[in-house]
Scaffold this active site. Structure first.
Site, PDB file in Angstrom:
ATOM      1  N   SER A   4      -2.291  59.009 -11.105  1.00 56.25           N
ATOM      2  CA  SER A   4      -0.833  59.052 -11.181  1.00 56.25           C
ATOM      3  C   SER A   4      -0.345  60.328 -10.530  1.00 56.25           C
ATOM      4  O   SER A   4      -1.120  61.261 -10.269  1.00 56.25           O
ATOM      5  CB  SER A   4      -0.371  58.992 -12.643  1.00 56.25           C
ATOM      6  OG  SER A   4       1.033  59.053 -12.735  1.00 56.25           O
ATOM      7  N   TYR A  12      -4.368  58.214  -5.818  1.00 54.62           N
ATOM      8  CA  TYR A  12      -5.088  56.952  -5.710  1.00 54.62           C
ATOM      9  C   TYR A  12      -6.339  57.132  -4.859  1.00 54.62           C
ATOM     10  O   TYR A  12      -7.406  56.581  -5.164  1.00 54.62           O
ATOM     11  CB  TYR A  12      -4.199  55.872  -5.084  1.00 54.62           C
ATOM     12  CG  TYR A  12      -2.912  55.590  -5.826  1.00 54.62           C
ATOM     13  CD1 TYR A  12      -2.754  55.916  -7.177  1.00 54.62           C
ATOM     14  CD2 TYR A  12      -1.840  54.982  -5.177  1.00 54.62           C
ATOM     15  CE1 TYR A  12      -1.571  55.654  -7.849  1.00 54.62           C
ATOM     16  CE2 TYR A  12      -0.647  54.712  -5.840  1.00 54.62           C
ATOM     17  CZ  TYR A  12      -0.524  55.052  -7.164  1.00 54.62           C
ATOM     18  OH  TYR A  12       0.652  54.787  -7.827  1.00 54.62           O
ATOM     19  N   ALA A  48       0.434  48.287 -17.404  1.00 52.26           N
ATOM     20  CA  ALA A  48      -0.929  48.799 -17.541  1.00 52.26           C
ATOM     21  C   ALA A  48      -1.099  49.487 -18.888  1.00 52.26           C
ATOM     22  O   ALA A  48      -2.116  49.297 -19.573  1.00 52.26           O
ATOM     23  CB  ALA A  48      -1.253  49.761 -16.404  1.00 52.26           C
ATOM     24  N   LEU A  49      -0.103  50.283 -19.280  1.00 50.02           N
ATOM     25  CA  LEU A  49      -0.168  50.995 -20.550  1.00 50.02           C
ATOM     26  C   LEU A  49      -0.098  50.041 -21.734  1.00 50.02           C
ATOM     27  O   LEU A  49      -0.831  50.191 -22.712  1.00 50.02           O
ATOM     28  CB  LEU A  49       0.976  52.012 -20.632  1.00 50.02           C
ATOM     29  CG  LEU A  49       1.114  52.784 -21.945  1.00 50.02           C
ATOM     30  CD1 LEU A  49      -0.133  53.614 -22.219  1.00 50.02           C
ATOM     31  CD2 LEU A  49       2.357  53.679 -21.904  1.00 50.02           C
ATOM     32  N   LYS A  74      -0.707  40.064 -10.279  1.00 49.96           N
ATOM     33  CA  LYS A  74      -0.141  38.967  -9.503  1.00 49.96           C
ATOM     34  C   LYS A  74       1.298  39.313  -9.086  1.00 49.96           C
ATOM     35  O   LYS A  74       1.958  40.103  -9.765  1.00 49.96           O
ATOM     36  CB  LYS A  74      -0.193  37.664 -10.307  1.00 49.96           C
ATOM     37  CG  LYS A  74       0.295  37.782 -11.767  1.00 49.96           C
ATOM     38  CD  LYS A  74       1.788  37.854 -11.876  1.00 49.96           C
ATOM     39  CE  LYS A  74       2.232  38.203 -13.260  1.00 49.96           C
ATOM     40  NZ  LYS A  74       3.631  38.692 -13.270  1.00 49.96           N
TER      41      LYS A  74
END
Length: 330
Positions: free
Chosen positions: A39, A61, A18-19, A100
């Protein structure tokens, strides 16, 4: 024409991918805005804020999903958590782009399809290659009969990862090469040809710690075959070739164009002359985010609905089942 109101994105988890890829893509994409990362610690979100200062740290989350200021979420969590959190995000009224494979089994995708239809929200597996123009070119060449009747496709995606602490090497987190990169060797062929496999004809496999580290599979389609090699214990390689009666189409960097190698499509004719086309400066992650926003706004059709992801997952399921049999000797 006025710029559209940006799609406001949140990310569940500060994963390295993601980063390194998706957060910068969201930040760079037209019509998109990265607004929050959830996070367990604020320090994990600081690197995101370094290039996107307005990005907020969210402590959980659940809190991110409850935020009315977020329109869409990107989910880069370990594989075994995808269905759970994608479902929670849909129920919270968010659009969802999930890494995925979106599920551990093809049947699990049915629940997400039902939720999608119930909520009216866009949800998709993050199969970014379908947004890259090199694949649009491959599809057009195949549809135009540029290589005659397609007879065989060979696809390879290998890399080295022997870090036993990595989630990709742990069975409890849905690790293994098939789930990690088999989605590319299988899904790209389905996307390019529009065809579905008839049967899995052959498997050769190796496992370490309960996950596949080498998997060679041959699938029969109507009129052609696919040989797929994925491995997490070999040198880096990406290759894909469509072999027809009147020539070949070759992609030297089918899955990470511009990163693994130059993005090119080679049309190889029977006399061995080669017509090469190059696609420079294309970031398929940015293109994916922009296409997602366009689909949400009703400006374009989304090219990778859950039904297509389910077809690829069914191939992965078959390969894993065959792998288990091959390794056990049954």
């Amino acid at each position: 024409m006025a710029n559209p109101t940006p799609i406001r994105w949140g990310i569940l988890g500060a994963a390295n991918f993601a980063l390194g890829a998706m957060a910068p893509a969201i930040h760079a994409a037209r019509g998109a805005e990265l607004v929050a990362v959830a996070s367990s610690a604020a320090a994990k979100v600081a690197p995101f804020q370094a290039f996107s200062p307005a990005t907020r740290y969210v402590e959980s989350y659940e809190a991110l999903l409850a935020d009315p200021g977020i329109d869409a979420v990107y989910i880069p969590l370990p594989n075994h958590l995808h269905v759970e959190w994608a479902g929670k995000a849909l129920r919270a009224g968010k659009h969802v782009l999930c890494e995925k494979p979106i599920a551990m089994k093809a049947a699990e995708i049915d629940d997400l399809i039902a939720l999608r239809d119930e909520t009216g929200k866009l949800i998709s597996e993050a199969f970014m290659i379908v947004h890259h123009p090199q694949w649009a070119r491959v599809r057009a060449l195949l549809q135009d009969g540029a290589i005659g009747e397609l007879r065989h496709v060979s696809a390879e995606f290998t890399y080295m990862n022997d870090d036993m602490g990595d989630i990709r090497n742990r069975p409890e987190t849905g690790g293994g090469g098939l789930r990690d990169v088999g989605v590319y060797t299988f899904g790209s062929v389905r996307h390019a040809t529009g065809a579905e496999p008839i049967r899995l004809a052959h498997t050769k496999a190796e496992t370490v710690n309960g996950v596949d580290t080498y998997s060679y599979n041959v699938f029969d389609f109507d009129g052609f075959s696919l040989s797929s090699l994925v491995s997490t214990r070999m040198g880096r390689r990406q290759s894909l070739r469509f072999h027809g009666a009147d020539g070949e189409i070759a992609l030297p960097s089918p899955f990470n164009p511009g990163l693994f190698a130059q993005s090119e499509v080679h049309l190889i004719r029977p006399d061995k002359t080669v017509l090469s086309e190059r696609f420079n400066g294309m970031d398929q992650y940015v293109l994916q985010v922009e296409a997602f926003g366009a689909a949400i706004r009703g400006q374009a059709e989304w090219p990778w609905p859950l039904e297509k992801a389910k077809g690829t997952q069914a191939m992965i399921d078959d390969a894993i089942a065959s792998l288990d049999a091959a390794v056990s000797g049954t």
